[in-house]
Design a protein around this motif. Structure first.
Motif, short mmCIF file in Angstrom:
data_model
loop_
_atom_site.label_atom_id
_atom_site.label_comp_id
_atom_site.label_asym_id
_atom_site.label_seq_id
_atom_site.Cartn_x
_atom_site.Cartn_y
_atom_site.Cartn_z
N SER A 37 0.84 -1.21 0.00
CA SER A 37 0.00 0.00 0.00
C SER A 37 0.87 1.25 0.00
O SER A 37 0.55 2.23 -0.67
N SER A 38 1.95 1.20 0.75
CA SER A 38 2.85 2.34 0.81
C SER A 38 3.41 2.67 -0.57
O SER A 38 3.38 3.82 -1.00
N SER A 39 3.90 1.66 -1.27
CA SER A 39 4.46 1.88 -2.61
C SER A 39 3.40 2.45 -3.55
O SER A 39 3.66 3.40 -4.30
N ARG A 40 2.21 1.88 -3.50
CA ARG A 40 1.12 2.35 -4.37
C ARG A 40 0.78 3.81 -4.07
O ARG A 40 0.69 4.64 -4.98
N ASP A 41 0.60 4.12 -2.78
CA ASP A 41 0.20 5.48 -2.41
C ASP A 41 1.30 6.51 -2.71
O ASP A 41 1.01 7.62 -3.15
N LEU A 42 2.55 6.14 -2.49
CA LEU A 42 3.65 7.07 -2.77
C LEU A 42 3.81 7.31 -4.27
O LEU A 42 4.13 8.42 -4.70
N ARG A 43 3.57 6.28 -5.07
CA ARG A 43 3.59 6.49 -6.54
C ARG A 43 2.45 7.42 -6.95
O ARG A 43 2.63 8.28 -7.82
N PHE B 207 12.17 9.43 -2.02
CA PHE B 207 12.99 8.74 -1.03
C PHE B 207 12.17 7.69 -0.28
O PHE B 207 12.59 6.55 -0.14
N PHE B 208 11.00 8.09 0.19
CA PHE B 208 10.18 7.13 0.93
C PHE B 208 9.69 6.01 0.03
O PHE B 208 9.58 4.86 0.46
N LEU B 209 9.41 6.32 -1.24
CA LEU B 209 9.05 5.27 -2.20
C LEU B 209 10.22 4.31 -2.37
O LEU B 209 10.04 3.09 -2.35
N GLY B 210 11.42 4.84 -2.53
CA GLY B 210 12.60 3.98 -2.67
C GLY B 210 12.80 3.09 -1.45
O GLY B 210 13.09 1.89 -1.59
N GLU B 211 12.63 3.65 -0.27
CA GLU B 211 12.75 2.84 0.95
C GLU B 211 11.70 1.75 0.99
O GLU B 211 11.98 0.61 1.38
N SER B 212 10.49 2.08 0.60
CA SER B 212 9.41 1.11 0.59
C SER B 212 9.72 -0.03 -0.37
O SER B 212 9.55 -1.22 -0.04
N LEU B 213 10.19 0.31 -1.56
CA LEU B 213 10.57 -0.72 -2.54
C LEU B 213 11.74 -1.56 -2.03
O LEU B 213 11.78 -2.78 -2.21
N TRP B 214 12.71 -0.92 -1.39
CA TRP B 214 13.88 -1.62 -0.86
C TRP B 214 13.46 -2.65 0.17
O TRP B 214 13.96 -3.77 0.20
N GLN B 215 12.51 -2.28 1.03
CA GLN B 215 12.05 -3.17 2.10
C GLN B 215 11.35 -4.41 1.56
O GLN B 215 11.27 -5.42 2.25
N THR B 216 10.84 -4.35 0.34
CA THR B 216 10.17 -5.51 -0.25
C THR B 216 11.08 -6.21 -1.25
O THR B 216 10.60 -6.99 -2.08
N ASP B 217 12.37 -5.95 -1.14
CA ASP B 217 13.37 -6.57 -2.02
C ASP B 217 13.13 -6.29 -3.49
O ASP B 217 13.51 -7.08 -4.35
N GLU C 158 13.96 -1.60 -8.76
CA GLU C 158 13.05 -0.46 -8.81
C GLU C 158 13.49 0.63 -7.82
O GLU C 158 13.45 1.82 -8.14
N ALA C 159 13.90 0.19 -6.63
CA ALA C 159 14.36 1.14 -5.61
C ALA C 159 15.57 1.91 -6.13
O ALA C 159 15.66 3.14 -5.96
N ALA C 160 16.51 1.21 -6.77
CA ALA C 160 17.71 1.87 -7.28
C ALA C 160 17.35 2.93 -8.32
O ALA C 160 17.95 4.01 -8.35
N GLU C 161 16.34 2.65 -9.17
CA GLU C 161 15.90 3.65 -10.15
C GLU C 161 15.39 4.92 -9.44
O GLU C 161 15.68 6.04 -9.86
N VAL C 162 14.64 4.71 -8.36
CA VAL C 162 14.10 5.83 -7.61
C VAL C 162 15.24 6.63 -6.96
O VAL C 162 15.27 7.86 -7.01
N PHE C 163 16.21 5.92 -6.36
CA PHE C 163 17.33 6.60 -5.72
C PHE C 163 18.20 7.33 -6.74
O PHE C 163 18.73 8.40 -6.47
N ARG C 164 18.33 6.77 -7.94
CA ARG C 164 19.07 7.46 -9.01
C ARG C 164 18.36 8.75 -9.42
O ARG C 164 19.01 9.75 -9.74
N ALA C 165 17.04 8.72 -9.42
CA ALA C 165 16.27 9.94 -9.75
C ALA C 165 16.55 11.03 -8.72
O ALA C 165 16.66 12.20 -9.06
N ILE C 166 16.69 10.64 -7.45
CA ILE C 166 17.03 11.61 -6.40
C ILE C 166 18.43 12.14 -6.64
O ILE C 166 18.68 13.34 -6.56
N GLU C 167 19.35 11.25 -6.96
CA GLU C 167 20.74 11.66 -7.20
C GLU C 167 20.82 12.69 -8.32
O GLU C 167 21.59 13.64 -8.26
N GLY C 168 20.00 12.54 -9.33
CA GLY C 168 20.03 13.44 -10.47
C GLY C 168 19.05 14.60 -10.38
O GLY C 168 18.81 15.28 -11.37
N ALA C 169 18.49 14.84 -9.21
CA ALA C 169 17.42 15.83 -9.06
C ALA C 169 17.89 17.27 -9.09
O ALA C 169 17.08 18.18 -9.08
#
Length: 185
Positions: free
Chosen positions: A73-79, A99-109, A113-124
């Motif tokens: 639910s967290s991943s869905r709502d954050l997206r 960031f919170f979406l990336g953490e949520s994806l990371w927690q579900t292994d 997908e999490a790395a893509e989100v974190f890369r978007a933050i890196e390039g923000a």
């Protein structure tokens, strides 16, 4: 909290800054386990445009789902929050939502997908500067991602950058220790 927001408006701060304070209040209540109080804090917002209301509601719902450990639910709502975010690639709160979406994806292994989100933050660009804690922590996650995939050169780059910012501070000491262990420092 309402008094702080009122004073900020009197001093000429914009509504966006005041809204972020109200969101942070709701996040603090959610993280403390007061999910009802978090919901009430959001309802106290001044009238907002519908798109902004959808973003805030989805962001808070996503963070409350994280607090309940309901990662799907967290991943869905954050997206949803990210999609409803006007100018989502340049807004400061997009970094926080990502960031919170990336953490949520990371927690579900769902590490790819999490790395893509974190890369978007890196390039923000500039928005990441306004959310430094999320940006720096993203570097740690990316270091781990590359280390887990046997990409040691990339992992070293990310962990080194992470330590440039966090190495001598007081935040995330466990993550600092992990990065130092990987780099043998």
């Amino acid at each position: 909290m309402r008094r702080v927001v009122d004073v900020m408006r009197e001093l000429g701060y914009n509504d966006r800054t005041a809204q972020q304070i109200e969101i942070n209040e709701a996040l603090a209540l959610a993280n403390a386990g007061d999910l009802e109080g978090a919901g009430e804090a959001i309802l106290e917002h001044l009238p907002l445009p519908p798109q902004t209301r959808r973003r805030i509601d989805a962001q808070v719902e996503g963070l409350m789902a994280m607090a309940r450990r309901d990662v799907e639910s967290s991943s869905r709502d954050l997206r949803t929050a990210l999609d409803a975010n006007p100018g989502r690639d340049v807004a400061d709160d997009a970094v926080q939502i990502r960031f919170f979406l990336g953490e949520s994806l990371w927690q579900t292994d769902r590490r790819d997908e999490a790395a893509e989100v974190f890369r978007a933050i890196e390039g923000a660009g500039l928005p990441r500067v306004n959310q430094p804690q999320h940006w720096v922590r993203s570097l740690w996650y990316l270091g781990n991602y590359h280390a887990d995939n046997g990409e040691n050169e990339s992992a070293e780059r990310y962990f080194s950058r992470f330590l440039e910012y966090w190495g001598d501070g007081e935040l995330d000491r466990d993550k600092v220790a992990e990065a130092r262990d990987f780099l043998n420092r």
